[in-house]
Motif scaffolding. Structure first.
Motif, short mmCIF file in Angstrom:
data_model
loop_
_atom_site.label_atom_id
_atom_site.label_comp_id
_atom_site.label_asym_id
_atom_site.label_seq_id
_atom_site.Cartn_x
_atom_site.Cartn_y
_atom_site.Cartn_z
N TYR A 47 -8.77 -5.99 -1.68
CA TYR A 47 -8.97 -5.62 -0.38
C TYR A 47 -9.76 -5.87 0.49
O TYR A 47 -9.67 -6.18 1.62
CB TYR A 47 -9.06 -4.07 -0.42
CG TYR A 47 -7.86 -3.45 -1.39
CD1 TYR A 47 -6.50 -3.26 -0.68
CD2 TYR A 47 -7.81 -3.00 -2.59
CE1 TYR A 47 -5.36 -2.47 -1.21
CE2 TYR A 47 -6.80 -2.17 -2.95
CZ TYR A 47 -5.34 -2.44 -2.45
OH TYR A 47 -4.43 -1.65 -2.96
N TYR A 71 -4.15 8.44 12.27
CA TYR A 71 -5.18 7.64 11.68
C TYR A 71 -6.56 8.14 11.69
O TYR A 71 -7.15 8.22 10.84
CB TYR A 71 -4.98 6.28 12.58
CG TYR A 71 -3.89 5.30 12.33
CD1 TYR A 71 -3.18 5.15 13.34
CD2 TYR A 71 -3.48 4.88 11.19
CE1 TYR A 71 -2.12 4.43 13.56
CE2 TYR A 71 -2.52 4.01 10.97
CZ TYR A 71 -1.79 3.96 12.16
OH TYR A 71 -0.43 3.25 12.09
N CYS A 126 -9.31 -8.35 4.02
CA CYS A 126 -9.86 -7.72 5.36
C CYS A 126 -10.85 -8.90 5.97
O CYS A 126 -10.49 -8.95 7.25
CB CYS A 126 -10.67 -6.25 5.16
SG CYS A 126 -11.22 -5.83 6.53
N ALA A 131 0.17 2.50 8.20
CA ALA A 131 -0.07 1.54 8.78
C ALA A 131 1.07 0.27 8.61
O ALA A 131 1.24 -0.40 9.65
CB ALA A 131 -1.45 0.69 8.78
N THR A 132 1.13 0.25 7.38
CA THR A 132 2.27 -0.73 7.01
C THR A 132 3.47 -0.27 7.62
O THR A 132 4.15 -1.24 8.18
CB THR A 132 2.34 -0.72 5.53
OG1 THR A 132 1.13 -1.01 5.10
CG2 THR A 132 3.38 -1.81 5.18
N ILE A 134 -3.07 3.11 4.39
CA ILE A 134 -2.38 1.81 4.26
C ILE A 134 -0.86 1.98 4.51
O ILE A 134 -0.33 1.12 5.02
CB ILE A 134 -2.76 1.31 2.92
CG1 ILE A 134 -4.15 0.99 2.85
CG2 ILE A 134 -2.04 0.13 2.60
CD1 ILE A 134 -4.60 0.74 1.55
N VAL A 175 -1.61 -3.59 11.88
CA VAL A 175 -2.42 -4.67 11.20
C VAL A 175 -3.71 -4.12 11.27
O VAL A 175 -4.53 -4.33 10.21
CB VAL A 175 -1.98 -6.05 11.55
CG1 VAL A 175 -2.83 -6.89 10.48
CG2 VAL A 175 -0.51 -6.56 11.49
N GLU A 189 -5.47 -1.23 11.74
CA GLU A 189 -5.54 -0.21 11.04
C GLU A 189 -5.25 -0.42 9.56
O GLU A 189 -5.87 0.27 8.85
CB GLU A 189 -4.39 0.97 11.61
CG GLU A 189 -5.12 1.64 12.89
CD GLU A 189 -6.25 2.40 12.84
OE1 GLU A 189 -6.83 2.84 13.93
OE2 GLU A 189 -6.90 2.51 11.74
N LYS A 190 -4.45 -1.24 9.31
CA LYS A 190 -4.26 -1.49 7.97
C LYS A 190 -5.41 -2.04 7.06
O LYS A 190 -5.67 -1.79 6.00
CB LYS A 190 -3.03 -2.48 7.74
CG LYS A 190 -2.60 -2.75 6.28
CD LYS A 190 -1.31 -3.61 6.31
CE LYS A 190 -0.95 -4.20 4.82
NZ LYS A 190 0.13 -4.75 4.88
N ASN A 191 -5.92 -2.84 7.91
CA ASN A 191 -6.96 -3.75 7.19
C ASN A 191 -8.34 -2.92 7.18
O ASN A 191 -9.15 -2.89 6.49
CB ASN A 191 -7.61 -5.08 8.14
CG ASN A 191 -6.66 -6.27 7.77
OD1 ASN A 191 -6.78 -7.04 6.73
ND2 ASN A 191 -5.43 -6.37 8.15
#
Length: 558
Positions: free
Chosen positions: A90, A29, A94, A58-59, A55, A64, A66-68
């Motif tokens: 997006y 990451y 977030c 993380a998905t 994305i 979650v 790291e995804k946001n």
């Protein structure tokens, strides 16, 4: 077969893109985020792929947070390519996650990103609201990065709304904060953005200082290999050249900036380039070239839907450029568009008021208080609404009375016109002339006889009828013909032709039911008028009523 080839092509592109992302997600990451930030300004297309890979990673891993975090990078990337709707999607996702999970740091970052997005697309009122929230948080937390972002955001809005000196004060604060820690904190991008902002603000009132910061901006942009910042430096140099009236230099440097920005594919950054290129061509009186530049802004505006207080200036200059090359229709179209944007002055003043009165007081609560509508104000508002309603009703009654009176006057004029037509035949005779000209009586008589034949042959119905064409037909010159018509009819040659046409159509409409069924546009064409509007105006001027009213009433009494 061709369709299948397209399907196969897009399938291959999708597979290649997926494979590329699969390769990138092997990184951690931290590595993906660092790569994005390193490429954000130098290679935004590749940076976007790192955001997408982050994305995806993380998905797949169910991370979650790291995804946001990646959503904000993706939002920033979408900004570069003019995709405001995607960017906001997006950011809002977030913000919802950060609020729900009480991730205050992520929430603040999202608010900052939202403010920058609104500003980038010209939504200055919305940007201001977010920056004020952000400034309140920065003041409480004393976080240096937050304070820098707040100063930068509010300063940018001040600059765009005309408070350039107020903007400079905030940008100089940022410069003083960042300069000592730029290497330690790796704030190079923030420092470059501060120099861009300072230079931009100074171009409005101090070109010497603007040039001073421009030199520093160019040097650091090259050292940091920041192509985006370098392209800004060329744009700003072009603006400075324009303001110094060095127009050829301005065009050359703006072309260089255009090339760099087009390579980066950052459409929003093309706007100032096109605007000052158009203004430069306009000052050089190269109106076709100015039109090309200003029309490019209109196309750009449709693609990325930005709002800007200078857009009305663009439309006005575009309209004037069309006027200079005698393109009346296009000129009128753009003057109307510019007129419809007059509301921007009110918006600009409102935003400036918000900043000066609320930001300078340093309190978000003050803003809330000033926006609250108290019960007493509501009562006053209701009373005012009632008064306005009565006023509107009264105005409607008066307008209806005026309308009915106008209808009665038109009917009276119609009756008088019909009565006159019944009593008088179409006049084609021209009275015997008195010799007031430096030509022989024989030539005058010849011209008068020629005009009589001209009227009887109804040649005046031809659309290309002009003083020159009739003079040529009568074997005379335009000066003699114009003088004789003025003397005999007491009107100009143009009005003489118009009067013949209107007299002709009055009798024709009265006696020809088929002609009455024609559209006004078709009748105008039959009479030789260039447009429906020109015919209607001429008819109204001579008779006091419009042709549509005359035809309608003729039909009703037939």
């Amino acid at each position: 077969m061709k369709f299948l080839k397209y399907i196969f092509f897009f399938f291959c592109v999708a597979v290649m893109h997926s494979q590329e992302l699969d390769s990138l997600i092997q990184n951690s990451y931290t590595e993906l985020k660092d790569q994005y930030r390193n490429l954000e300004y130098t290679n935004p297309k590749l940076a976007k792929k790192y955001a997408e890979a982050l994305i995806l990673k993380a998905t797949r891993e169910g991370n979650v947070l790291e995804k946001n975090t990646a959503f904000l990078l993706k939002a920033s990337s979408e900004n570069y390519f003019g995709n405001m709707e995607a960017s906001m999607h997006y950011i809002d996702s977030c913000i919802l996650y950060a609020k729900t999970q009480k991730k205050s740091s992520l929430h603040i970052s999202a608010l900052s990103q939202k403010g920058r997005t609104y500003y980038r697309f010209g939504k200055y009122a919305e940007a201001t609201k977010n920056y004020l929230k952000f400034d309140s948080i920065a003041t409480v937390t004393k976080n240096i990065r937050y304070l820098i972002y707040a100063n930068q955001g509010i300063g940018s809005v001040k600059n765009i709304t005309g408070d350039h000196k107020g903007a400079v004060e905030l940008f100089l604060k940022n410069k003083d904060i960042i300069a000592p820690i730029v290497e330690e904190k790796k704030y190079h991008t923030l420092y470059l953005n501060t120099l861009i902002a300072l230079c931009s603000a100074y171009t409005y009132f101090d070109l010497e200082k603007a040039t001073k910061y421009l030199q520093e901006l160019k040097t650091l942009s090259i050292e940091q290999n920041d192509i985006d910042a370098l392209s800004y430096s060329y744009t700003l140099q072009g603006i400075i050249n324009y303001k110094r009236k060095e127009y050829d230099k301005a065009l050359a440097i703006l072309a260089k900036s255009d090339s760099m920005v087009s390579m980066l594919d950052i459409k929003r950054n093309l706007y100032p380039i096109y605007r000052f290129r158009g203004k430069t061509y306009y000052e050089k009186k190269m109106f076709p070239e100015a039109i090309t530049a200003f029309e490019a802004i209109k196309t750009l505006q449709k693609e990325i839907e930005f709002d800007d207080f200078k857009y009305r200036e663009v439309l006005s200059l575009l309209a004037n450029s069309y006027e200079q090359i005698d393109s009346t229709k296009k000129a009128l179209e753009n003057y109307r568009l510019a007129h419809n944007l007059s509301y921007t002055d009110t918006i600009q003043q409102g935003i400036r008021y918000t900043i000066l009165k609320e930001y300078d007081k340093k309190t978000l609560e003050g803003k809330i208080t000033t926006l609250e509508i108290k019960s007493t104000q509501k009562e006053k508002q209701n009373t005012s609404l009632w008064i306005v309603s009565i006023g509107l009703l009264t105005a409607l009654v008066i307008l209806f009375w005026i309308y009915k009176k106008q209808q009665r006057d038109n009917k009276r004029k119609f009756d008088e016109l019909v009565e006159k037509l019944a009593a008088e035949p179409v006049k084609t005779e021209i009275a015997e002339a008195s010799n007031k000209f430096q030509i022989s009586d024989e030539k005058i008589t010849k011209i008068l006889n020629g005009l009589q034949k001209f009227e009887k042959s109804e040649s005046f119905l031809k659309q290309n009828t002009s003083l020159a064409s009739v003079a040529k037909k009568l074997n005379t010159n335009t000066t003699y013909l114009s003088q004789i018509v003025n003397e005999q009819k007491g009107i100009t040659f143009k009005n003489y032709i118009t009067e013949l046409r209107i007299n002709y159509v009055l009798h024709k409409l009265k006696n020809d039911k088929v002609l009455r069924s024609y559209s006004i546009k078709a009748i105008a064409k039959e009479l030789g008028f260039k447009s429906e509007g020109a015919f209607s105006r001429a008819f109204k001027k001579q008779t006091g009523i419009y042709p549509s009213f005359f035809i309608k009433n003729l039909t009703s009494i037939s």
